[in-house]
Design an enzyme around this catalytic site. Structure first.
Site, PDB file in Angstrom:
ATOM      1  N   ASN A  79       0.857  -1.184   0.000  1.00 30.32           N
ATOM      2  CA  ASN A  79       0.000   0.000   0.000  1.00 30.32           C
ATOM      3  C   ASN A  79       0.895   1.235   0.000  1.00 30.32           C
ATOM      4  OD1 ASN A  79      -1.844   2.005   0.469  1.00 30.32           O
ATOM      5  ND2 ASN A  79      -2.473   1.281   2.503  1.00 30.32           N
ATOM      6  N   LYS A  89       0.111   4.255  -0.343  1.00 35.68           N
ATOM      7  CA  LYS A  89      -0.550   5.424   0.261  1.00 35.68           C
ATOM      8  C   LYS A  89      -0.307   6.670  -0.598  1.00 35.68           C
ATOM      9  CE  LYS A  89      -0.270   3.147   4.698  1.00 35.68           C
ATOM     10  NZ  LYS A  89      -0.243   3.229   6.146  1.00 35.68           N
ATOM     11  N   HIS A 116      -9.599   0.940   5.061  1.00 38.98           N
ATOM     12  CA  HIS A 116      -8.305   1.192   5.703  1.00 38.98           C
ATOM     13  C   HIS A 116      -8.496   2.152   6.874  1.00 38.98           C
ATOM     14  CE1 HIS A 116      -4.226   2.531   6.417  1.00 38.98           C
ATOM     15  NE2 HIS A 116      -3.840   1.410   5.821  1.00 38.98           N
ATOM     16  N   GLU A 172      -6.865   4.604   7.881  1.00 40.34           N
ATOM     17  CA  GLU A 172      -6.685   6.036   7.603  1.00 40.34           C
ATOM     18  C   GLU A 172      -7.948   6.627   7.006  1.00 40.34           C
ATOM     19  OE1 GLU A 172      -2.993   5.427   5.526  1.00 40.34           O
ATOM     20  OE2 GLU A 172      -2.086   4.928   7.446  1.00 40.34           O
ATOM     21  N   GLU A 193      -5.394  -5.046  10.589  1.00 41.35           N
ATOM     22  CA  GLU A 193      -4.366  -4.024  10.778  1.00 41.35           C
ATOM     23  C   GLU A 193      -4.652  -3.252  12.059  1.00 41.35           C
ATOM     24  OE1 GLU A 193      -2.404  -2.844   6.878  1.00 41.35           O
ATOM     25  OE2 GLU A 193      -4.292  -1.789   6.863  1.00 41.35           O
ATOM     26  N   GLY A 227       2.279   2.295  10.635  1.00 42.96           N
ATOM     27  CA  GLY A 227       3.185   3.421  10.440  1.00 42.96           C
ATOM     28  C   GLY A 227       3.890   3.859  11.711  1.00 42.96           C
ATOM     29  N   SER A 274       3.358  -2.074  10.306  1.00 43.81           N
ATOM     30  CA  SER A 274       4.810  -2.070  10.529  1.00 43.81           C
ATOM     31  C   SER A 274       5.492  -3.398  10.173  1.00 43.81           C
ATOM     32  CB  SER A 274       5.133  -1.659  11.973  1.00 43.81           C
ATOM     33  OG  SER A 274       4.724  -0.330  12.206  1.00 43.81           O
TER      34      SER A 274
END
Ligand code: PGA
Length: 326
Positions: A82, A84, A166, A168, A236, A242, A282
């Site tokens: 991904n 991003k 996701h 985010e 996730e 991240g 991560s």
């Protein structure tokens, strides 16, 4: 750096919303080499590739080397990158060159998700060995929706997959379960495959709500979709994304096993066995092997480390750790 984020506490805190999904906490310890799970996988009529490889190797050697198959599901290992909101034409060109020259194992599905504006560049220069995913799609047919991209358009430019739900988009953009479920239904109707993301916030984990949150997000997909054949579930944990704080293999395995069990109880045993449940948060070239060894981890969704071609290839090739000489 690996993190020590506490696993939740009691059995009641792990209860699913539906009482049929309540699982005793004790079921989530020491699962990684549970003979029961391996036996039931082996007795399934749908053998995974790893089972086949195991048998071939046993036949080939005829002695000592007895590979252990560490895979509870029957789906092919899956690794997604991904990207991003990262990259330029130049940096993406370099990344594509690295991916094109990387040696990638056969028994793994590989997907990368570039920013929309670079999909065409990637499509035109990346090896066909790697499929392309979008990072999002609109909830219905295109039209007067400024700034959105429709599933039809994604198909048109060569995307086969889309990442939906996701964290985010859930926590920064504010998409809710219902909206995400509807997006999944529409994307599937347009023959896009879906990487359906779920995962808890740190405060939710610390409050012992990890399973409640994950099962609730899963249910929002399950309530709307009619088939799981084209869905990969990405677990996730938000606190791991991240941050450099990867979940321990045990933490990830515990949730993956619970997700598979939820599918078994709330969808079907076939879906539970066939659906890939991949881990994200991560993942890097150093921690992927230990994570991949967990029997309910069927691959990875990788952010930061997928921007480095050689490291992403290392993560892809962690599929080999599913075959361990006994
Ligand atoms: P990360 O991102 O690997 O950079 O933590 C994972 C993801 O968001 O899919």
């Amino acid at each position: 750096m690996s993190a020590v984020v506490p696993i939740s506490a009691s059995s009641s805190q792990f209860s699913a919303r539906s009482s049929s999904s309540v699982l005793p906490f004790s079921q989530f310890h020491g699962l990684s080499s549970s003979p029961t799970r391996l036996d039931s996988a082996a007795s399934s009529t749908k053998y995974s590739l790893f089972h086949q490889v195991s048998r071939q190797l046993q036949t080939a050697t005829g002695k000592g080397c007895r590979p252990v198959v560490a895979m509870a599901g029957t789906g092919k290992f899956f690794v997604g990158g991904n990207w991003k909101c990262n990259g330029t034409k130049d940096s993406i060109g370099k990344l594509i060159a690295d991916l094109n020259s990387a040696k990638i194992e056969d028994d793994v599905d590989v997907v990368v998700a570039p920013p929309f504006v670079y999909v065409d560049q990637v499509k035109n220069s990346l090896t066909d060995r790697i499929d392309i995913s979008a990072q999002n799609s609109w909830v219905s047919k295109g039209g007067a929706f400024t700034g959105e991209i429709s599933a039809e358009q994604l198909k048109d430019v060569g995307c086969k997959w889309v990442i939906l739900g996701h964290s985010e988009r859930r926590h920064i953009i504010g998409e809710d379960d219902e909206f995400i479920g509807s997006k999944a239904v529409y994307a599937l109707s347009q023959n896009l495959k879906v990487i359906a993301c779920i995962g808890e916030l740190l405060e939710e984990r610390e409050a012992g709500k990890t399973f409640d949150i994950c099962f609730g997000q899963l249910k929002a997909f399950a309530d709307k979709v009619s088939s799981w054949a084209d869905i990969v579930i990405a677990y996730e944990p938000v606190w791991a994304i991240g941050t450099g704080k990867v979940a321990t293999p045990q933490q990830a395995q515990e949730v993956h096993a619970a997700v598979r069990d939820w599918l078994k109880k709330n969808v079907s045993a076939d879906v539970a066995s066939a659906t890939r449940i991949i881990y994200g948060g991560s993942v890097n070239g150093s921690n992927c092997v230990e994570l991949a060894k967990q029997e309910d981890i069927d691959g990875f969704l990788v952010g930061g480390a997928s921007l480095k071609g050689p490291e992403f290839a290392t993560i892809i090739n962690s599929v080999t750790s599913k075959r361990v000489a006994a």
